[in-house]
Write a protein that holds these residues in place. Structure first.
Motif, mmCIF file in Angstrom:
data_model
loop_
_atom_site.group_PDB
_atom_site.id
_atom_site.type_symbol
_atom_site.label_atom_id
_atom_site.label_comp_id
_atom_site.label_asym_id
_atom_site.label_seq_id
_atom_site.Cartn_x
_atom_site.Cartn_y
_atom_site.Cartn_z
ATOM 1 N N GLY A 1 0.856 -1.190 0.000
ATOM 2 C CA GLY A 1 0.000 0.000 0.000
ATOM 3 C C GLY A 1 0.892 1.240 0.000
ATOM 4 O O GLY A 1 2.117 1.131 -0.160
ATOM 5 N N ARG B 1 -2.268 -9.306 -2.601
ATOM 6 C CA ARG B 1 -3.205 -8.945 -3.676
ATOM 7 C C ARG B 1 -2.604 -9.219 -5.035
ATOM 8 O O ARG B 1 -1.381 -9.271 -5.166
ATOM 9 C CB ARG B 1 -3.433 -7.423 -3.630
ATOM 10 C CG ARG B 1 -4.606 -6.951 -2.911
ATOM 11 C CD ARG B 1 -4.582 -5.410 -2.973
ATOM 12 N NE ARG B 1 -4.990 -4.849 -1.716
ATOM 13 C CZ ARG B 1 -6.249 -4.650 -1.370
ATOM 14 N NH1 ARG B 1 -7.205 -4.909 -2.206
ATOM 15 N NH2 ARG B 1 -6.543 -4.157 -0.183
ATOM 16 N N THR C 1 -4.881 -0.887 -0.272
ATOM 17 C CA THR C 1 -6.265 -0.416 -0.183
ATOM 18 C C THR C 1 -6.434 0.852 -1.007
ATOM 19 O O THR C 1 -7.390 1.001 -1.775
ATOM 20 C CB THR C 1 -6.592 -0.079 1.300
ATOM 21 O OG1 THR C 1 -6.361 -1.239 2.093
ATOM 22 C CG2 THR C 1 -8.013 0.386 1.467
ATOM 23 N N CYS C 2 -5.504 1.764 -0.850
ATOM 24 C CA CYS C 2 -5.629 3.102 -1.421
ATOM 25 C C CYS C 2 -5.841 3.067 -2.938
ATOM 26 O O CYS C 2 -6.790 3.645 -3.461
ATOM 27 C CB CYS C 2 -4.386 3.902 -1.057
ATOM 28 S SG CYS C 2 -4.388 5.565 -1.706
ATOM 29 N N GLY D 1 -9.758 2.121 -2.444
ATOM 30 C CA GLY D 1 -9.834 3.233 -1.497
ATOM 31 C C GLY D 1 -9.774 4.583 -2.184
ATOM 32 O O GLY D 1 -10.640 4.932 -2.988
ATOM 33 N N GLU E 1 -8.604 -2.983 7.455
ATOM 34 C CA GLU E 1 -9.813 -3.550 6.842
ATOM 35 C C GLU E 1 -11.017 -2.903 7.524
ATOM 36 O O GLU E 1 -10.880 -2.364 8.633
ATOM 37 C CB GLU E 1 -9.833 -5.070 7.024
ATOM 38 C CG GLU E 1 -9.862 -5.482 8.485
ATOM 39 C CD GLU E 1 -9.919 -6.983 8.701
ATOM 40 O OE1 GLU E 1 -10.106 -7.715 7.733
ATOM 41 O OE2 GLU E 1 -9.786 -7.391 9.865
ATOM 42 N N THR F 1 -15.705 -1.265 -0.111
ATOM 43 C CA THR F 1 -15.234 -2.088 -1.237
ATOM 44 C C THR F 1 -16.397 -2.465 -2.149
ATOM 45 O O THR F 1 -16.316 -2.292 -3.369
ATOM 46 C CB THR F 1 -14.525 -3.355 -0.711
ATOM 47 O OG1 THR F 1 -13.461 -2.926 0.145
ATOM 48 C CG2 THR F 1 -13.958 -4.200 -1.832
ATOM 49 N N ARG G 1 -12.362 1.693 10.362
ATOM 50 C CA ARG G 1 -11.505 0.595 9.917
ATOM 51 C C ARG G 1 -10.591 0.159 11.068
ATOM 52 O O ARG G 1 -10.357 0.923 12.000
ATOM 53 C CB ARG G 1 -10.663 1.036 8.703
ATOM 54 C CG ARG G 1 -11.545 1.319 7.488
ATOM 55 C CD ARG G 1 -10.736 1.820 6.299
ATOM 56 N NE ARG G 1 -9.759 0.878 5.795
ATOM 57 C CZ ARG G 1 -10.018 -0.094 4.912
ATOM 58 N NH1 ARG G 1 -11.244 -0.245 4.451
ATOM 59 N NH2 ARG G 1 -9.054 -0.897 4.488
#
Ligand code: FAD
Ligand code: NAI
Length: 462
Positions: free
Chosen positions: A12, A35, A41-42, A46, A142, A160, A269
């Protein structure tokens, strides 16, 4: 078996930025990412996809509400949701591939898979164990679970699922008036969804300057978002006509139930540390489940560091990035440092909301003497020209020394304007320093200067 100077777990904003800085400083670096794509996430679910949808839906709003006034005659715009999601995916792909390119350019190895740490100096991915002088955990966060709510990511979703709904829902209940709830609630409201936000507290965006909170909520209501405040959500149930949300009003304990096609759970989160083996290693956690670190990102186990959403502090991409750079510099023998007093926060609604430093509420609690300089965007020619006169800049300065202690902006380009104040605060600027700096005309930034002038002898245009 490979020997690295640093292995970073998670790609990330914290992990990938740290890897690039480590490589630039001559450290042999690898990043493990579970992943399929880099960016965390970003970039994947995100900051970046949400900004793409905010942008697209804002263009729709402009076409519907402001084009005609400017003499632009276009047929009533129609939303092609599939194409909009495709555009969002292209933006994600462009960004995640960009990180892959940067990894290759900086000779960073990407180890694909989920990592665990069997012992200090060892990182295991599948059947392979890698050796590293230092390990940096950047495993991110998360969505927090809400008791009584089962998320299926189809009609009861976290952010998400909300970024990839099968169709634009007729109605949506957003649980939580925080950053995610208001950004994504705005997206769907602009796309035609009836949006109701249910918030536990009596104010939206907790922690923000009180005056900004009130103005922001007023503007969102004007845009058509509905709010149920002071309501603790008890449960979400699936029914024929959609999902029902039951909440208890805190003022009188009364239970009420409302329904909508989609429910977005946006109640915060929590750190994601599953599968790392922190228990076995004996890594200390804080009461809130974050990895405990000292001022230099070191955990209690020598050679293991942690940064970003997995440790304490605001869960923001730029905070994770700055920590990533700082820990890299520390590992390379330099003096990495993050100034936590000057971390901006931005909400990318329309208008944007941005803040840095202290709020009036905090200063009152600390008993510090301060003064406030405020300027409305109504007095800014550029803002009026682009239908953005609603909102203000508020600068808070020390009553005795004039040193800038904080700034809160709601209005056009607030997320960019705030950085003038961030740089000023890093250099210990007084409001007068900002007021005496020539600002180009006509720019939104003149409103920042006027707010600084308001801390002294007064603004010109109000
Ligand atoms: P992450 O980005 O969460 O990355 C961690 C990575 O580690 C993940 O890819 C994960 O797969 C990987 N990982 C975890 N464990 C392992 C393991 N054991 N092995 C291998 N890989 C592992 N912040 C902003 O500043 N601005 C915004 O506009 C913004 N918008 C947001 C919008 C949404 C909808 C959301 C959900 C968040 C948003 N944020 C925003 C917050 C921002 O995304 C996070 O603060 C940021 O991503 C944190 O970075 P990180 O590197 O700590 O972790
Ligand atoms: P948040 O912490 O910003 O807001 C959660 C909200 O939910 C709070 O207002 C809280 O009072 C409310 N809440 C909690 N429990 C509730 C209940 N039972 N019933 C009703 N309301 C309840 O969390 P959010 O919005 O989920 O965002 C998570 C993180 O992601 C944040 O820390 C934020 O920093 C980051 N983020 C940042 C963005 C940005 O910088 N623009 C954009 C999106 C996310």
């Amino acid at each position: 078996m490979s020997q690295y100077d640093v292995i970073i777990i998670g790609a990330g904003p914290g992990g990938y930025v740290s890897a690039i800085r480590c490589a630039q400083l001559g450290l042999k670096t690898a990043v493990v990412e579970g992943r399929e794509t880099l960016g965390g996430t970003c970039l994947n679910v995100g900051c970046i996809p949400s900004k793409a949808l905010l942008h697209a839906s804002h263009q729709l709003h402009e076409a519907e509400h402001n084009f005609a006034t400017m003499g632009l005659k276009v047929a009533a715009p129609k939303v092609d949701w599939k194409t909009m999601l495709g555009y969002k995916q292209d933006v994600i792909d462009g960004n995640t591939k960009g990180i892959e390119f940067l990894f290759k350019k900086n000779k960073i190895d990407w180890i694909k898979g989920w990592a665990s740490i069997p012992a200090a100096g060892k990182v295991q991915v599948g059947d392979t164990t890698y050796d590293a002088k230092n390990i940096v955990i950047a495993s991110g966060s998360e969505p927090s679970a809400l008791p009584g709510v089962e998320v299926d990511e189809k009609t009861v979703v976290t952010s998400t699922g909300a970024l990839a709904l099968g169709s634009i829902p007729k109605s949506m209940i957003v649980i939580g008036a925080g950053v995610i709830g208001l950004e994504l609630g705005s997206v769907y409201k602009r796309l035609g969804t009836e949006v109701t936000v249910v918030e536990f507290l009596d104010v939206i965006t907790p922690g923000m300057d009180g005056e900004v909170q009130k103005t922001f909520q007023r503007m969102l209501k004007k845009q058509g978002l509905s709010f149920v405040m002071g309501a603790a959500v008890q449960k979400v149930e699936k029914g024929k006509g959609g999902n029902s949300v039951t909440y208890k009003l805190r003022k009188n304990d009364k239970e009420e139930t409302i329904s909508a096609e989609v429910v977005l759970v946006a109640t915060g989160r929590r750190p994601f540390t599953e599968g790392l083996g922190l228990d076995k290693l004996g890594i200390d956690l804080t009461k809130r489940g974050q990895i405990a670190t000292n001022g230099h990102y070191a955990t209690n186990i020598p050679g293991i560091y942690a940064i970003g959403d997995a440790i304490e502090g605001p869960m923001l991409a730029h905070k994770a990035e700055d920590e990533g750079m700082a820990v890299a510099e520390i590992l390379a023998g330099q003096k990495g440092h993050v100034n936590y007093d000057v971390i901006p926060g931005v909400i990318y609604t329309h208008p944007e909301v941005a803040s840095v430093g202290k709020t009036e509420e905090q200063l009152k609690e600390e008993g510090r003497a301060y003064k406030v300089g405020k300027f409305s965007f109504m007095g800014n020619g550029r803002a009026k020209a682009v239908f953005a006169g609603d909102g203000f800049v508020k600068i808070i300065a020390d009553a005795a020394t004039d040193r800038v202690l904080g700034c809160h902006i709601i209005g056009p380009a607030a997320g960019d304007l705030i950085h003038e104040i961030c740089v000023g605060m890093e250099f210990g600027a007084a409001a007068e320093d900002i007021a005496r700096t020539c600002h180009a005309h006509p720019t939104f930034s003149e409103a920042v200067r006027e707010a600084a002038l308001a801390c002294g002898d007064g603004p010109i245009h109000s």
